[in-house]
Design a protein around this motif. Sequence first.
Motif, mmCIF file in Angstrom:
data_model
loop_
_atom_site.group_PDB
_atom_site.id
_atom_site.type_symbol
_atom_site.label_atom_id
_atom_site.label_comp_id
_atom_site.label_asym_id
_atom_site.label_seq_id
_atom_site.Cartn_x
_atom_site.Cartn_y
_atom_site.Cartn_z
ATOM 1 N N ARG A 189 0.823 -1.209 0.000
ATOM 2 C CA ARG A 189 0.000 0.000 0.000
ATOM 3 C C ARG A 189 0.858 1.261 0.000
ATOM 4 O O ARG A 189 0.531 2.248 -0.655
ATOM 5 N N LYS B 112 -6.581 -2.299 -2.611
ATOM 6 C CA LYS B 112 -6.187 -3.714 -2.618
ATOM 7 C C LYS B 112 -5.820 -4.192 -4.025
ATOM 8 O O LYS B 112 -5.679 -5.377 -4.259
ATOM 9 N N SER C 112 -4.164 3.430 1.576
ATOM 10 C CA SER C 112 -4.149 2.494 2.702
ATOM 11 C C SER C 112 -5.281 1.476 2.602
ATOM 12 O O SER C 112 -5.227 0.418 3.221
#
Length: 462
Positions: free
Chosen positions: A91, A452, A449
């Motif tokens: 991330r 994905k 953050s």
Amino acid sequence: MDKHSDTNVDGTKRTLSNRHVQMIALGGTIGTGLFLGASTSITKTGPSIILVYLIIGFFFFLMMRGIGEMLYQDPSQHTFIAFISRYLGQRTGYFAGWTYWIGLIFVGMAELTAVATYVQFWFPHAASWVIQVIFLAVLTSVNLIAVRLFGEAEFWFAMIKIVAILAMIATGVFMVFSQFKTPTGQVSLSNLTTGFTLFPNGIHSFIGAFPMVFFAFLGMEFIGITTAETKNPRHVLPKAINEIIYRILLFYIGALLVIMMIYPWHSLSTNQSPFVQVFALVGLKAAAAVINFVVLTSAASSLNSMIYSSGRHFYQLATESHSPLMRHFKTISTHGVPANGILISAVLILFAPVISALPAVSNAFSLITAASSDLYLIVYALTVVAHYRYRQSTDFMPDGFLMPAYKVLDPLLIVFFGVIYLSLFFDTSNLVPAVLGIVWCAGFGFFASREKSTVPTMSTER
């Protein structure tokens, strides 16, 4: 990865030589920051600007040693951002990757804006957007055809501006020893030393000179980006990194010393290239036209390097993404280049004339350079943290190209980047980009953050 192969695992060609790598790094670094921005830097703080260049040059060299150590361990990577993904998490790598790519686009916009300004010297009635489209189309085509053609183009682009700088240095040295006199007085070292004070316009102006000088050094990391496309990466990389800092400091420091010996620093105009002012002062009638050609070549050279780097960086982003949209950018063309990544980067660089046309933007070049600087600072800091983690990981290669005293120098680099970011607030013209940089970190950092779509896989082929 077989060191004797001419093709990487992903299909990109390894046809760049050491001379190409050296010139690409010089081409990306020595640009409008010196040829145009030096006047502003000098008028802020006078001869002590040399100290600013030495400080920033030293820290850039340290950063390059850290990047060089990681690339030496895994020379198959197209961008050092990949190491942030590996050592700081996918991330963080996602955030750094997109931040750096946008920073590259901003620098490309700044150089494209400068190109239009220089061409209008000869064609004042030509529309700037037409000039920008033509230049961008030509340089994008060069990048799409073949890596070696790009390398040759950049070699000669960089050669022109290096010859111009060396010519000015040689002229200045001759004038000092011959006690040459100009309308402003005698050419002498005394122009540097007479009445010298470290902060002639106050410490506020001294600190305010750091952002423009920092921008002048941006692009030094291109030497790492090109490594994967050299014939023998581990042989070329240490030599290229160790040599480049000395050459850049010679060109920058040498040029600045000569400018201030010939032309009293407090008399320089910030609206014109110091090179044009110096050659005009010594009686070269065609100075404006000659130097305008040089600075035009300089901007084109830097833009050429930005297209090269941003295309490869976007390709790296695509290979680490699961997004269906990004699959179109994972391919390498038959010429051995990431063509789609180059094209999307070039299209976004074309937003430069749009920004220039906005009524609220009085100086598009300054605005864009400040925006690029704060994005670079964020990514550089993350890269240094990644290097620190690398040295503590099982990947560490004890017989590699080691950065000395990393436990002390890596934290020192982080502090340095923080100080440079704070210095953006000392100039009102940099205030908006500096604040937007913080907003970007908070906003996109939060998004990254939760993202994905990236995967932590990196090629470890040696």
